[in-house]
Motif scaffolding. Structure first.
Motif, PDB file in Angstrom:
ATOM      1  N   SER A  96       0.814  -1.218   0.000  1.00 47.02           N
ATOM      2  CA  SER A  96       0.000   0.000   0.000  1.00 47.02           C
ATOM      3  C   SER A  96       0.846   1.267   0.000  1.00 47.02           C
ATOM      4  N   MET A  97       2.126   1.132   0.310  1.00 45.86           N
ATOM      5  CA  MET A  97       3.019   2.288   0.382  1.00 45.86           C
ATOM      6  C   MET A  97       3.817   2.515  -0.903  1.00 45.86           C
ATOM      7  N   ILE A  98       3.575   1.696  -1.927  1.00 41.06           N
ATOM      8  CA  ILE A  98       4.306   1.846  -3.185  1.00 41.06           C
ATOM      9  C   ILE A  98       4.013   3.208  -3.802  1.00 41.06           C
ATOM     10  N   THR A  99       5.044   3.852  -4.309  1.00 45.92           N
ATOM     11  CA  THR A  99       4.916   5.150  -4.971  1.00 45.92           C
ATOM     12  C   THR A  99       4.375   4.942  -6.381  1.00 45.92           C
ATOM     13  N   ARG A 100       3.238   5.564  -6.674  1.00 45.78           N
ATOM     14  CA  ARG A 100       2.619   5.407  -7.992  1.00 45.78           C
ATOM     15  C   ARG A 100       2.329   6.780  -8.592  1.00 45.78           C
ATOM     16  N   PRO A 101       2.867   7.056  -9.788  1.00 47.38           N
ATOM     17  CA  PRO A 101       3.765   6.181 -10.535  1.00 47.38           C
ATOM     18  C   PRO A 101       5.171   6.250  -9.965  1.00 47.38           C
ATOM     19  N   PHE A 102       5.898   5.162 -10.121  1.00 47.33           N
ATOM     20  CA  PHE A 102       7.285   5.154  -9.680  1.00 47.33           C
ATOM     21  C   PHE A 102       8.098   5.995 -10.662  1.00 47.33           C
ATOM     22  N   PRO A 103       8.951   6.895 -10.171  1.00 51.06           N
ATOM     23  CA  PRO A 103       9.651   7.825 -11.071  1.00 51.06           C
ATOM     24  C   PRO A 103      10.626   7.118 -12.020  1.00 51.06           C
ATOM     25  N   PHE A 104      10.755   7.684 -13.200  1.00 51.92           N
ATOM     26  CA  PHE A 104      11.823   7.282 -14.119  1.00 51.92           C
ATOM     27  C   PHE A 104      13.080   8.043 -13.732  1.00 51.92           C
ATOM     28  N   ASN A 105      14.234   7.383 -13.766  1.00 49.87           N
ATOM     29  CA  ASN A 105      15.485   8.087 -13.499  1.00 49.87           C
ATOM     30  C   ASN A 105      16.599   7.490 -14.345  1.00 49.87           C
ATOM     31  N   ALA A 106      17.322   8.367 -15.020  1.00 50.16           N
ATOM     32  CA  ALA A 106      18.457   7.967 -15.852  1.00 50.16           C
ATOM     33  C   ALA A 106      19.202   9.224 -16.259  1.00 50.16           C
ATOM     34  N   GLY A 223      14.213  -0.684 -16.791  1.00 49.94           N
ATOM     35  CA  GLY A 223      15.427  -1.457 -16.986  1.00 49.94           C
ATOM     36  C   GLY A 223      15.329  -2.754 -17.747  1.00 49.94           C
ATOM     37  N   PHE A 224      14.202  -3.019 -18.466  1.00 52.92           N
ATOM     38  CA  PHE A 224      14.047  -4.267 -19.207  1.00 52.92           C
ATOM     39  C   PHE A 224      15.293  -4.538 -20.049  1.00 52.92           C
ATOM     40  N   PRO A 225      15.711  -5.779 -20.083  1.00 53.00           N
ATOM     41  CA  PRO A 225      15.067  -6.973 -19.520  1.00 53.00           C
ATOM     42  C   PRO A 225      15.468  -7.301 -18.086  1.00 53.00           C
ATOM     43  N   MET A 226      16.528  -6.674 -17.600  1.00 50.68           N
ATOM     44  CA  MET A 226      16.988  -6.987 -16.250  1.00 50.68           C
ATOM     45  C   MET A 226      17.785  -5.828 -15.684  1.00 50.68           C
ATOM     46  N   LYS A 227      17.573  -5.555 -14.408  1.00 57.62           N
ATOM     47  CA  LYS A 227      18.375  -4.566 -13.704  1.00 57.62           C
ATOM     48  C   LYS A 227      18.868  -5.174 -12.398  1.00 57.62           C
ATOM     49  N   LEU A 228      19.809  -4.518 -11.770  1.00 58.97           N
ATOM     50  CA  LEU A 228      20.249  -4.919 -10.446  1.00 58.97           C
ATOM     51  C   LEU A 228      19.525  -4.047  -9.438  1.00 58.97           C
ATOM     52  N   ARG A 229      18.885  -4.678  -8.475  1.00 59.56           N
ATOM     53  CA  ARG A 229      18.173  -3.933  -7.439  1.00 59.56           C
ATOM     54  C   ARG A 229      18.853  -4.160  -6.102  1.00 59.56           C
ATOM     55  N   MET A 230      19.350  -3.060  -5.504  1.00 57.27           N
ATOM     56  CA  MET A 230      20.052  -3.115  -4.226  1.00 57.27           C
ATOM     57  C   MET A 230      19.505  -2.024  -3.312  1.00 57.27           C
ATOM     58  N   PRO A 231      18.628  -2.356  -2.382  1.00 64.90           N
ATOM     59  CA  PRO A 231      18.099  -1.328  -1.483  1.00 64.90           C
ATOM     60  C   PRO A 231      19.135  -0.796  -0.503  1.00 64.90           C
ATOM     61  N   THR A 232      20.294  -1.438  -0.439  1.00 64.80           N
ATOM     62  CA  THR A 232      21.367  -0.961   0.435  1.00 64.80           C
ATOM     63  C   THR A 232      22.265   0.061  -0.257  1.00 64.80           C
ATOM     64  N   LYS A 233      21.970   0.372  -1.530  1.00 61.18           N
ATOM     65  CA  LYS A 233      22.784   1.307  -2.304  1.00 61.18           C
ATOM     66  C   LYS A 233      21.927   2.453  -2.838  1.00 61.18           C
ATOM     67  N   LEU A 234      22.572   3.578  -3.108  1.00 59.62           N
ATOM     68  CA  LEU A 234      21.900   4.687  -3.761  1.00 59.62           C
ATOM     69  C   LEU A 234      21.540   4.320  -5.199  1.00 59.62           C
ATOM     70  N   GLY A 235      20.601   5.083  -5.771  1.00 57.00           N
ATOM     71  CA  GLY A 235      20.032   4.728  -7.056  1.00 57.00           C
ATOM     72  C   GLY A 235      21.037   4.546  -8.174  1.00 57.00           C
ATOM     73  N   TYR A 236      22.061   5.390  -8.225  1.00 54.94           N
ATOM     74  CA  TYR A 236      23.001   5.319  -9.351  1.00 54.94           C
ATOM     75  C   TYR A 236      23.835   4.042  -9.338  1.00 54.94           C
ATOM     76  N   LYS A 237      23.815   3.293  -8.217  1.00 53.66           N
ATOM     77  CA  LYS A 237      24.534   2.027  -8.149  1.00 53.66           C
ATOM     78  C   LYS A 237      23.686   0.864  -8.666  1.00 53.66           C
ATOM     79  N   ASN A 238      22.436   1.120  -9.059  1.00 54.58           N
ATOM     80  CA  ASN A 238      21.515   0.069  -9.502  1.00 54.58           C
ATOM     81  C   ASN A 238      21.398   0.096 -11.020  1.00 54.58           C
ATOM     82  N   PRO A 239      22.269  -0.593 -11.750  1.00 56.16           N
ATOM     83  CA  PRO A 239      22.278  -0.503 -13.206  1.00 56.16           C
ATOM     84  C   PRO A 239      21.058  -1.165 -13.847  1.00 56.16           C
ATOM     85  N   LYS A 240      20.645  -0.609 -14.983  1.00 53.92           N
ATOM     86  CA  LYS A 240      19.501  -1.127 -15.751  1.00 53.92           C
ATOM     87  C   LYS A 240      19.974  -1.667 -17.093  1.00 53.92           C
TER      88      LYS A 240
END
Length: 267
Positions: A96-106, A223-240
């Motif tokens: 219920s706490m998901i941000t909608r829409p989830f922002p695009f960032n690149a 990030g299709f088809p695959m990205k790395l998701r790391m909640p322990t890292k800032l966004g720029y460390k999560n490649p798409k």
């Protein structure tokens, strides 16, 4: 200044460790700056474990300042590495706490995100691994999947909560016979982005090879088809849009890191 730094880390490290950390930080500054620059630098203060060691710095434009900042950034990486632990989990949230829409960032506009043919795409494995076969999307989809509702934290100051699903990266690394004693895992992406992470983060239980978002196949903008998701890292460390994963002992930096961003990038 020394007392301020000691106070901020006294609850994390023993007194002897705290003293060693403070002394190293002080030595890095003293070695690199001339006397006037040093005084102004120290007036600004240090933030151990943060993304930026200095905010609004206007001490001078001499080359020694940039060198000192590089030294302190490396020191900052080491402190964050000491703080990081495989049993320390990032918070997870209700759907219920998901941000909608989830922002695009690149580093480009949403319309410029790569349009990848999922049927032709293959994930390549390089470096210190026994099994270097290429992986298709159907093969990855058949692997055991987990999901998490976690917060994405951007270095620009905003955050958003999303639901990511995929293969625990540690499971994948073990499956391909990766050398888990290697120092780094690096990533090359279809959008020409690249980054690298430490092996401890790669093996963290919340680090995912993300294949879905909010229960659906990962959208192109995320990030299709695959990205790395790391909640322990800032966004720029999560490649798409990942194309190549390499296990290595060679430090390869990253797209933003090579432009001055902190390499460890812990959130």
């Amino acid at each position: 200044m020394k007392n301020i730094i000691k106070k901020s880390i006294s609850q994390i490290f023993s007194p002897s460790d705290s003293e060693a950390i403070v002394q190293e930080a002080q030595k890095q500054i003293v070695r690199q700056l001339d006397a006037p620059s040093r005084r102004l630098f120290l007036q600004r203060g240090l933030t151990l474990g943060g993304v930026a060691m200095l905010t609004g710095c206007d001490i001078s434009d001499n080359a020694s300042v940039e060198t000192a900042l590089g030294k302190i950034s490396g020191f900052n990486d080491r402190v964050q590495g000491w703080l990081f632990g495989s049993v320390r989990l990032a918070p997870e949230y209700a759907e219920s706490m998901i941000t909608r829409p989830f922002p695009f960032n690149a580093f480009y506009a949403e319309d410029d995100a790569p349009d990848i043919d999922g049927n032709a795409w293959r994930l390549k494995v390089a470096g210190l691994a026994l099994d270097k076969r290429e992986w298709s999307l159907p093969t990855l989809y058949k692997m055991a999947q987990v999901s998490q509702v976690t917060r994405h934290i951007c270095v620009e100051g905003w955050s958003a909560i999303g639901k990511w699903g995929g293969v625990p990266f540690g499971d994948f690394l073990r499956l391909i016979g990766a050398d888990l004693s290697a120092e780094y895992v690096s990533f090359k992406c279809a959008d020409e982005y690249y980054t690298s992470i430490d092996m401890a983060t790669a093996l963290h239980p919340q680090t995912l090879l993300a294949l879905t978002y909010d229960g659906q196949i990962l959208p192109r903008k995320y990030g299709f088809p695959m990205k790395l998701r790391m909640p322990t890292k800032l966004g720029y460390k999560n490649p798409k849009h990942i194309e190549v994963i390499e296990i290595t002992n060679k430090f390869t930096g990253g797209y933003w890191e090579d432009q001055g961003y902190n390499w460890f990038g812990g959130s």
